[in-house]
Design an enzyme around this catalytic site. Structure first.
Site, PDB file in Angstrom:
ATOM      1  N   ASN A 103       0.169 -37.830  10.501  1.00  0.00           N
ATOM      2  CA  ASN A 103       0.657 -36.708   9.720  1.00  0.00           C
ATOM      3  C   ASN A 103      -0.449 -36.153   8.834  1.00  0.00           C
ATOM      4  O   ASN A 103      -0.957 -35.066   9.056  1.00  0.00           O
ATOM      5  CB  ASN A 103       1.866 -37.158   8.889  1.00  0.00           C
ATOM      6  CG  ASN A 103       2.357 -36.095   7.930  1.00  0.00           C
ATOM      7  OD1 ASN A 103       2.006 -34.932   8.049  1.00  0.00           O
ATOM      8  ND2 ASN A 103       3.167 -36.480   6.965  1.00  0.00           N
ATOM      9  N   ASP A 202       0.636 -32.033  11.251  1.00  0.00           N
ATOM     10  CA  ASP A 202       1.537 -33.169  11.484  1.00  0.00           C
ATOM     11  C   ASP A 202       2.025 -33.104  12.926  1.00  0.00           C
ATOM     12  O   ASP A 202       3.071 -32.529  13.217  1.00  0.00           O
ATOM     13  CB  ASP A 202       2.694 -33.070  10.483  1.00  0.00           C
ATOM     14  CG  ASP A 202       3.767 -34.119  10.711  1.00  0.00           C
ATOM     15  OD1 ASP A 202       3.523 -35.068  11.478  1.00  0.00           O
ATOM     16  OD2 ASP A 202       4.850 -33.989  10.112  1.00  0.00           O
ATOM     17  N   HIS A 419      -4.788 -31.036   5.417  1.00  0.00           N
ATOM     18  CA  HIS A 419      -3.918 -31.881   4.601  1.00  0.00           C
ATOM     19  C   HIS A 419      -4.594 -33.181   4.181  1.00  0.00           C
ATOM     20  O   HIS A 419      -4.314 -33.725   3.114  1.00  0.00           O
ATOM     21  CB  HIS A 419      -2.641 -32.173   5.402  1.00  0.00           C
ATOM     22  CG  HIS A 419      -1.484 -32.584   4.558  1.00  0.00           C
ATOM     23  ND1 HIS A 419      -0.209 -32.695   5.057  1.00  0.00           N
ATOM     24  CD2 HIS A 419      -1.384 -32.906   3.254  1.00  0.00           C
ATOM     25  CE1 HIS A 419       0.613 -33.074   4.095  1.00  0.00           C
ATOM     26  NE2 HIS A 419      -0.073 -33.215   2.998  1.00  0.00           N
ATOM     27  N   GLU A 462      -0.668 -26.332   4.267  1.00  0.00           N
ATOM     28  CA  GLU A 462      -1.130 -27.517   3.543  1.00  0.00           C
ATOM     29  C   GLU A 462      -2.652 -27.648   3.539  1.00  0.00           C
ATOM     30  O   GLU A 462      -3.216 -28.619   4.023  1.00  0.00           O
ATOM     31  CB  GLU A 462      -0.462 -28.766   4.131  1.00  0.00           C
ATOM     32  CG  GLU A 462       1.037 -28.764   3.881  1.00  0.00           C
ATOM     33  CD  GLU A 462       1.765 -29.945   4.477  1.00  0.00           C
ATOM     34  OE1 GLU A 462       2.661 -30.488   3.805  1.00  0.00           O
ATOM     35  OE2 GLU A 462       1.449 -30.329   5.619  1.00  0.00           O
ATOM     36  N   GLU A 538       9.540 -24.726   4.470  1.00  0.00           N
ATOM     37  CA  GLU A 538      10.095 -25.939   5.065  1.00  0.00           C
ATOM     38  C   GLU A 538      11.169 -26.467   4.123  1.00  0.00           C
ATOM     39  O   GLU A 538      10.977 -26.485   2.909  1.00  0.00           O
ATOM     40  CB  GLU A 538       9.017 -27.015   5.282  1.00  0.00           C
ATOM     41  CG  GLU A 538       7.935 -26.636   6.271  1.00  0.00           C
ATOM     42  CD  GLU A 538       6.822 -27.675   6.370  1.00  0.00           C
ATOM     43  OE1 GLU A 538       7.077 -28.850   6.007  1.00  0.00           O
ATOM     44  OE2 GLU A 538       5.712 -27.324   6.797  1.00  0.00           O
ATOM     45  N   HIS A 541      14.669 -31.729   5.795  1.00  0.00           N
ATOM     46  CA  HIS A 541      13.856 -32.536   6.710  1.00  0.00           C
ATOM     47  C   HIS A 541      14.778 -33.312   7.646  1.00  0.00           C
ATOM     48  O   HIS A 541      15.410 -34.284   7.259  1.00  0.00           O
ATOM     49  CB  HIS A 541      12.983 -33.479   5.891  1.00  0.00           C
ATOM     50  CG  HIS A 541      11.810 -34.024   6.613  1.00  0.00           C
ATOM     51  ND1 HIS A 541      11.808 -35.263   7.202  1.00  0.00           N
ATOM     52  CD2 HIS A 541      10.584 -33.500   6.837  1.00  0.00           C
ATOM     53  CE1 HIS A 541      10.627 -35.487   7.744  1.00  0.00           C
ATOM     54  NE2 HIS A 541       9.857 -34.429   7.539  1.00  0.00           N
ATOM     55  N   PHE A 602       7.466 -40.828  12.204  1.00  0.00           N
ATOM     56  CA  PHE A 602       7.535 -39.620  11.387  1.00  0.00           C
ATOM     57  C   PHE A 602       7.363 -38.349  12.221  1.00  0.00           C
ATOM     58  O   PHE A 602       7.559 -37.246  11.724  1.00  0.00           O
ATOM     59  CB  PHE A 602       6.476 -39.676  10.282  1.00  0.00           C
ATOM     60  CG  PHE A 602       6.776 -38.808   9.104  1.00  0.00           C
ATOM     61  CD1 PHE A 602       7.729 -39.188   8.167  1.00  0.00           C
ATOM     62  CD2 PHE A 602       6.119 -37.604   8.921  1.00  0.00           C
ATOM     63  CE1 PHE A 602       8.016 -38.380   7.080  1.00  0.00           C
ATOM     64  CE2 PHE A 602       6.399 -36.786   7.835  1.00  0.00           C
ATOM     65  CZ  PHE A 602       7.349 -37.180   6.907  1.00  0.00           C
ATOM     66  N   ASN A 605      11.384 -35.357  13.722  1.00  0.00           N
ATOM     67  CA  ASN A 605      12.117 -34.694  12.644  1.00  0.00           C
ATOM     68  C   ASN A 605      13.010 -33.581  13.175  1.00  0.00           C
ATOM     69  O   ASN A 605      13.333 -32.655  12.443  1.00  0.00           O
ATOM     70  CB  ASN A 605      11.140 -34.079  11.620  1.00  0.00           C
ATOM     71  CG  ASN A 605       9.969 -34.981  11.286  1.00  0.00           C
ATOM     72  OD1 ASN A 605       8.841 -34.511  11.235  1.00  0.00           O
ATOM     73  ND2 ASN A 605      10.205 -36.259  11.057  1.00  0.00           N
ATOM     74  N   TRP A1000      10.935 -38.659   2.275  1.00  0.00           N
ATOM     75  CA  TRP A1000       9.977 -39.590   1.667  1.00  0.00           C
ATOM     76  C   TRP A1000      10.317 -39.922   0.223  1.00  0.00           C
ATOM     77  O   TRP A1000       9.647 -40.719  -0.412  1.00  0.00           O
ATOM     78  CB  TRP A1000       8.553 -39.024   1.745  1.00  0.00           C
ATOM     79  CG  TRP A1000       8.461 -37.587   1.351  1.00  0.00           C
ATOM     80  CD1 TRP A1000       8.224 -37.068   0.106  1.00  0.00           C
ATOM     81  CD2 TRP A1000       8.619 -36.470   2.226  1.00  0.00           C
ATOM     82  NE1 TRP A1000       8.229 -35.701   0.152  1.00  0.00           N
ATOM     83  CE2 TRP A1000       8.462 -35.301   1.440  1.00  0.00           C
ATOM     84  CE3 TRP A1000       8.864 -36.344   3.588  1.00  0.00           C
ATOM     85  CZ2 TRP A1000       8.551 -34.018   1.982  1.00  0.00           C
ATOM     86  CZ3 TRP A1000       8.954 -35.067   4.106  1.00  0.00           C
ATOM     87  CH2 TRP A1000       8.798 -33.925   3.328  1.00  0.00           C
TER      88      TRP A1000
END
Length: 1024
Positions: A103, A202, A419, A462, A538, A541, A602, A605, A1000
C-alpha cells in the site's frame, strides 16, 4: 529526434530509467485517440479503420533478472529459450517474477531516482509484415497504450526511443525504421524506473506490456491534434461546438478543415475553414491551427442520467474537397462549473454517487478488456452509482468512451502518487521532478479532454502538497478552464484544488492530525472563508465485511447542499487467482506470492469480489444512493425524484402490505415524476386484521423495460415501513402434558413426549437435546461475546506490529477470547405447568470477571423452551462484539427459513437496505465467502428462524453456517476453510456494528457499540 547508437550497451550505460529529467526520448506529442480514416462516413459511424492495425497477440518473451543480463544479439534475433506470451499481459501472471502488493511502503529501497541493480527485465519481440503502400507515403506510428514501468524500443535492430509513465500511451514514428515485408520489434521493459517513485499506488505492482499495441498510418500532411468544447447561453437552449484543429506537415494554402456534427444519421451542423488563427501576440497567430464554431439550437444535453451523444467528424481536405484524412470523437453537450459553492452540471448541483476503481482482473492482473469494462459499468449503473474516480491513474482509453456512452461522471487522475516518501511531498516539491510530473498531467489532459464524461481533473493521489502541484494546477486551469481540478494531498483544501476532497473524513468527528487536520465534513463547510463544495475523494472503506454507518453520510449529503457526495473505496477486491497442487483455483492476496514487503489482505476493499460477484454491502450502497426518496403519511406515499434531468418514463411503483411476510394487499402505479419533482400516491384502505404479527408496507421501483445497462424488471429503488404490530387476542390453547424433571448427580433431565433436554449441573449449560433417539447438539449452548475479527476490527495490527487501539487487540488484552465460564448457580424447579432451569455464570479471565450471565430456561407442556438472558458487563472491560448464544447443531439442513431482515447479510449499522419478510435460502447462501475469513452472514431483526426440526422465536440476530467463529478466526484464506460437522448457530440479543468509515482506526459509531452495563433478551426454542 534524439539519436542514440543502436547498441544495447550504450543504452544501458545511459541509464535513462534513473534520470527524472528523462521521461521520454522520441515519443510523439499526446493527443486524443486517432484512427486516420480515409472515409468520412466510416469516421462518423466509428467503423474499424484500415489505417489502424492491432499488434496484440503472441509475442516472443524472455525474462532476465536485470537489463545488463540481456545479450546484444537479442536486438537482431529471437533467443533460443524465448517463450511465447500474449500481449497485452503482465508477465507476473505468466509465472515470471512475482507480483508485489504493498500500500504505502515502496517495494524497492527508497533512493530516488535510483532503482535496484536487480531490476527484472522483460524482453519482448514481434515479427510482423508491413505493406509497401504504407512506406511509399505518410507516417507509420507504433502506439503502446500502457507499459510498466519503462521501456526502450528497437525496430529491425535500430534504436527507436524510450518511454515511461506506465498508464499513458507512448507513441513513436517508425517510418524511418520499417521496410516492406517482414519487420521485427524488440521492446526491453524494465520493472523499476525513476518513474516507479511516482507510482506508489495502493495496488499490485506488476510489469509488462499490459495494454494494447497498435500501428497507425497517417498521411504526411495530417491532423495532429483536435479539441472540442461546448459553450452555452444562459438557459442552454443554444450552444456552440468549438473545435480547435491542429495540423502537421506541409502547410499549403489549399488545405481546409471541415468539422461536421452528427446525431445518428442526421447532420446537425457543419463548418469549413482554412488554417490560420487569431493573432496571439506581436508575432502573430498559429498558422497550423484553426478554430471553428458550430451553432446548435436546442442541443440534447449530456449527463450521466441521459448520455446524449453526438459525433464530431474532423476532415482534412484540399480546397476541391479531396479528403486527406478524417478523425472523429463522440461529443456530449454539457457544462461543468462551480458557482456559489456548488459543483454544477448544466446548471444543476450534482450529488456524486461515486466509487473508486482500480483496473484489476483476478486472472489477467491489470489487463482490461472491453467485456470487463462494460461489466464494471453495468455494475455501477445498476447499483445507482453515477460517478467513478480513475484511481489512481489514467485508465485504458476505451474506458472513457464507454463512460461517455453509458453515462458516468469521471474524475480523471494523473499517475502520480508518492505515498511512501517522507515527507510525502519530497518529490512533488522538488523542481527536478517537475518535468516528470508535468508529462503525467499534461499528457492526460491532451489525451482525454474531448470526453464529456470527464468532469474533473485530478493531480494525483497521496503525494503531499508541493510547488509542482501548484504549477500544474495553473497549467490545467489555463489550458482547460471548462473543468474543475481536485487534489486531496496536503489537507484536501489547498490552493491546488477547486473542491474540498478529503479522504475518510467523518460526518461529525474531527481527526486533528498534525499539519493536515481532517475535520468532520459538516465542520469543513463552515470554516472561515471556505466556499468550495466538498466531495469525498475516498470514503466508506469497503474492506471485507464493512460499510457500516454508510447511511449517516447520505443523510448528511442530502441535508447540506455543499456536501455533494463522494467516492466509495473501492469497487473491486484486488485478489489474484493462484492454483493449488491439484490445480484448484484460490484467491490470493499480499504475501501469497512470496512478495515482500506486503500489506496482506489490504488489497481487498471492494464492493464486489474480484470476479465481480457482489458483496452484501453493495446493496446498502445501492439503497442509500437510490434516485427516488419516499415519505409515508397515513395512506399517502410521496415519491421524490433526485434525478436532475430525467423525467421518469420507465418506472412502476409496486407496493405490498404484508403481515409477518404474508401479503395482504398489493398494487402498482406508474411513476410520472419530473426531474426533482414529486408524485403523491394514495393507497386503498387495508382490510381489518384478524391475526397477530408485524404489518409492513414495502415499495419497489421497477423498470418494466430493459435499458442500455439493465434488464427488464430491474429494481432501482425500494423502501419499507412498519405500519403496526397487530395485537389481536389469541385464544388460550388446550392444556398440555407437564414435562417431567429428573435429577442426577451430574444432570437435570427434562422429558416431554419424545423430547428430552439435558442440563449439565457442573457446567450449567444445555448440553444435549433429543428428538426421539436423535441427538440435536454437538456442543452445548453457551454464551458468546466475541466474533471472528473483521478487517475493521483488526485495523493495522499485524503479528509483528500490534495496534493496541484496534478492537481485536482490546478484546484479546481484556481476555474476551480466552474467557472461561465459572458456574455460580444451577437450579431446577418444577412449576405448575413447566420446568424452570436457572443458571448464573461468571465469565472470567485471569481471575477477573468480565461478564455475568443469568439465564432461565422455561420448558412447558407444549415443548417450548423459553430462554431469558440477562448479562452484566464489567465497567472496565472493552465493549463486547456481541451478546448472544452459540451452539453446534447436529443437523445439516438444505435450507434456512426466517422472518426478519434480509435477504442479504446485514448488521446493526448496515441494514437500511434489508427488508422485513419471510425469507428462504440455501444454507450455503447464509455464509458470505470473504477471501479473508471473518464474522459474516448476520441477519438482524429476526422474529422467527426455522432450520431442520427447530424453530426459534423472539427478537434477535443470527448467523448460521458450517464454520465456527473459532475456525474463521484461525484461517487465513477462505479456500482453507473446511465444513465442520453439523451446523454452527449464533443467536445474538445484541451485536456491535461493523464500522467502515475507514479500516485502520476504530470506526463503529457510539450508537452501534455495546456500551451499556446491562443487557436483557429472550427467545423461544421449540421443535416444529
Amino acid at each position: 529526434m534524439t539519436m542514440i547508437t543502436d547498441s544495447l550497451a550504450v543504452v544501458l550505460q545511459r541509464r535513462d530509467w534513473e534520470n527524472p529529467g528523462v521521461t521520454q526520448l522520441n515519443r510523439l506529442a499526446a493527443h486524443p485517440p486517432f484512427a486516420s480514416w480515409r472515409n468520412s462516413e466510416e469516421a462518423r459511424t466509428n467503423r474499424p479503420s484500415q489505417q489502424l492495425r492491432s499488434l496484440n497477440g503472441e509475442w516472443q518473451f524472455v525474462w532476465f533478472p536485470a537489463p545488463e543480463a540481456v545479450p546484444e544479439s537479442w536486438l537482431e534475433c529471437d533467443l533460443p529459450d524465448a517463450d511465447t506470451v500474449v500481449v497485452p499481459s503482465n508477465w507476473q501472471m505468466h509465472g515470471y517474477d512475482a507480483p508485489i502488493y504493498t500500500n504505502v511502503t515502496y517495494p524497492i529501497t527508497v533512493n530516488p531516482p535510483f532503482v535496484p541493480t536487480e531490476n527484472p527485465t522483460g524482453c519482448y519481440s514481434l515479427t510482423f509484415n508491413v505493406d509497401e503502400s504504407w512506406l511509399q507515403e505518410g507516417q507509420t506510428r507504433i502506439i503502446f497504450d500502457g507499459v510498466n514501468s519503462a521501456f526502450h524500443l528497437w525496430c529491425n535492430g535500430r534504436w527507436v526511443g524510450y518511454g515511461q509513465d506506465s498508464r499513458l500511451l507512448s507513441e513513436f514514428d517508425l517510418s524511418a525504421f520499417l521496410r516492406a515485408g517482414e519487420n521485427r520489434l524488440a521492446v526491453m521493459v524494465l520493472r523499476w524506473s525513476d518513474g516507479s517513485y511516482l507510482e506508489d499506488q495502493d495496488m499490485w505492482r506488476m510489469s509488462g506490456i499490459f495494454r494494447d499495441v497498435s500501428l497507425l498510418h497517417k498521411p504526411t500532411t495530417q491532423i495532429s491534434d483536435f479539441h472540442v468544447a461546448t459553450l452555452f447561453n444562459d438557459d442552454f437552449s443554444r450552444a456552440v461546438l468549438e473545435a480547435e484543429v491542429q495540423m502537421y506537415g506541409e502547410l499549403r494554402d489549399e488545405l481546409r478543415v471541415t468539422v461536421s456534427l452528427w446525431q445518428g444519421e442526421t447532420q446537425v451542423a457543419s463548418g469549413t475553414a482554412p488554417f490560420g488563427g487569431e493573432i496571439i501576440d506581436e508575432r502573430g497567430g498559429y498558422a497550423d491551427r484553426v478554430t471553428l464554431g458550430l451553432n446548435v439550437e436546442n442541443p440534447k444535453l449530456w449527463s450521466a442520467e441521459i448520455p446524449n451523444i453526438y459525433r464530431a467528424v474532423v476532415e482534412l481536405h484540399t480546397a476541391d474537397g479531396t479528403l486527406i484524412e478524417a478523425e472523429a470523437c463522440d461529443v456530449g453537450f454539457r457544462e461543468v462549473r462551480i458557482e456559489n459553492g456548488l459543483l454544477l452540471l448544466n446548471g444543476k448541483p450534482l450529488l456524486i454517487r461515486g466509487v473508486n476503481r482500480h483496473e484489476h482482473h483476478p486472472l489477467h492482473g491489470q489487463v482490461m478488456d472491453e467485456q470487463t469494462m462494460v461489466q464494471d459499468i453495468l455494475l455501477m449503473k445498476q447499483n445507482n452509482f453515477n460517478a467513478v474516480r480513475c484511481s489512481h491513474y489514467p485508465n485504458h482509453p476505451l474506458w472513457y468512451t464507454l463512460c461517455d456512452r453509458y453515462g458516468l461522471y469521471v474524475v480523471d487522475e494523473a499517475n502520480i502518487e508518492t505515498h511512501g516518501m517522507v515527507p510525502m511531498n519530497r518529490l512533488t516539491d522538488d523542481p527536478r521532478w517537475l518535468p516528470a510530473m508535468s508529462e503525467r498531467v499534461t499528457r492526460m489532459v491532451q489525451r482525454d479532454r474531448n470526453h464529456p464524461s470527464v468532469i474533473i481533473w485530478s493531480l494525483g493521489n497521496e503525494s503531499g502538497h508541493g510547488a509542482n502541484h501548484d504549477a500544474l494546477y495553473r497549467w490545467i486551469k489555463s489550458v482547460d478552464p471548462s473543468r474543475p481540478v481536485q487534489y486531496e494531498g496536503g489537507g484536501a483544501d489547498t490552493s491546488a484544488t477547486d473542491i474540498i476532497c478529503p479522504m475518510y473524513a467523518r460526518v461529525d468527528e474531527d481527526q486533528p492530525f498534525p499539519a493536515v487536520p481532517k475535520w468532520s465534513i459538516k465542520k469543513w463547510l463552515s470554516l472561515p472563508g471556505e466556499m468550495r463544495p466538498l466531495i469525498l475523494c475516498e470514503y466508506a472503506h469497503a474492506m471485507g465485511n464493512s460499510l457500516g454507518g454508510f447511511a449517516k453520510y447520505w443523510q448528511a449529503f442530502r441535508q447540506y447542499p455543499r456536501l455533494q457526495g463522494g467516492f466509495v473505496w473501492d469497487l473491486v477486491d484486488q485478489s489474484l487467482i493462484k492454483y493449488d497442487e491439484n490445480g484448484n483455483p484460490w484467491s490470493a492476496y499480499g504475501g501469497d506470492f512470496g512478495d515482500t514487503p506486503n500489506d496482506r489482505q489490504f488489497c481487498m476493499n471492494g464492493l464486489v469480489f474480484a470476479d465481480r460477484t457482489p458483496h452484501p454491502a453493495l446493496t446498502e450502497a445501492k439503497h442509500q444512493q437510490q434516485f427516488f426518496q419516499f415519505r409515508l403519511s397515513g395512506r399517502t406515499i410521496e415519491v421524490t425524484s433526485e434525478y436532475l434531468f430525467r423525467h421518469s418514463d420507465n418506472e412502476l411503483l409496486h407496493w405490498t402490505v404484508a403481515l409477518d411476510g404474508k401479503p395482504l394487499a398489493s398494487g402498482e402505479v406508474p411513476l410520472d415524476v419530473a426531474p426533482q419533482g414529486k408524485q403523491v400516491i394514495e393507497l386503498p384502505e387495508l382490510p381489518r386484521l384478524e391475526s397477530t404479527g408485524q404489518l409492513w408496507l414495502t415499495v419497489h421501483v421497477v423498470q418494466p423495460n430493459a435499458t442500455a445497462w439493465s434488464e427488464a424488471g430491474h429494481i432501482s429503488a425500494w423502501q419499507q415501513w412498519r405500519l403496526a404490530e397487530n395485537l389481536s387476542v389469541t385464544l388460550p390453547s388446550a392444556p398440555h402434558a407437564i414435562p417431567q424433571l429428573t435429577t442426577s448427580e451430574t444432570d437435570f433431565c427434562i422429558e416431554l413426549d419424545n423430547k428430552r433436554w439435558q442440563f449439565n449441573r457442573q457446567s450449567g449449560f444445555l448440553s444435549q437435546m433429543w428428538i426421539g433417539d436423535k441427538k440435536q447438539l454437538l456442543t452445548p449452548l453457551r454464551d458468546q461475546f466475541t466474533r471472528a475479527p473483521l478487517d475493521n476490527d483488526i485495523g493495522v495490527s499485524e503479528a509483528t506490529r500490534i495496534d493496541p487501539n484496534a478492537w481485536v487487540e482490546r478484546w484479546k488484552a481484556a481476555g474476551h477470547y480466552q474467557a472461561e465460564a465459572a458456574l455460580l448457580q444451577c437450579t431446577a424447579d418444577t412449576l405448575a405447568d413447566a420446568v424452570l432451569i436457572t443458571t448464573v455464570h461468571a465469565w472470567q479471565h485471569q481471575g477477573k470477571t468480565l461478564f455475568i450471565s443469568r439465564k432461565t430456561y422455561r420448558i412447558d407442556g407444549s415443548g417450548q423452551m423459553a430462554i431469558t438472558v440477562d448479562v452484566e458487563v464489567a465497567s472496565d472491560t472493552p465493549h463486547p462484539a456481541r451478546i448472544g448464544l452459540t451452539c453446534q447443531l447436529a443437523q445439516v439442513a438444505e435450507r434456512v427459513n426466517w422472518l426478519g431482515l434480509g435477504p442479504q447479510e446485514n448488521y446493526p449499522d448496515r441494514l437500511t437496505a434489508a427488508c422485513f419478510d419471510r425469507w428462504d435460502l440455501p444454507l450455503s447462501d447464509m455464509y458470505t465467502p470473504y477471501v479473508f475469513p471473518s464474522e459474516n452472514g448476520l441477519r438482524c431483526g429476526t422474529r422467527e428462524l426455522n432450520y431442520g426440526p427447530h424453530q426459534w422465536r423472539g427478537d434477535f440476530q443470527f448467523n448460521i453456517s458450517r464454520y465456527s467463529q473459532q475456525q474463521l478466526m484461525e484461517t487465513s484464506h477462505r479456500h482453507l476453510l473446511h465444513a465442520e460437522e453439523g451446523t454452527w448457530l449464533n443467536i445474538d440479543g445484541f451485536h456491535m456494528g461493523i464500522g467502515g468509515d475507514d479500516s485502520w482506526s476504530p470506526s463503529v459509531s457510539a450508537e452501534f457499540q455495546l456500551s451499556a452495563g446491562r443487557y436483557h433478551y429472550q427467545l423461544v426454542w421449540c421443535q416444529k
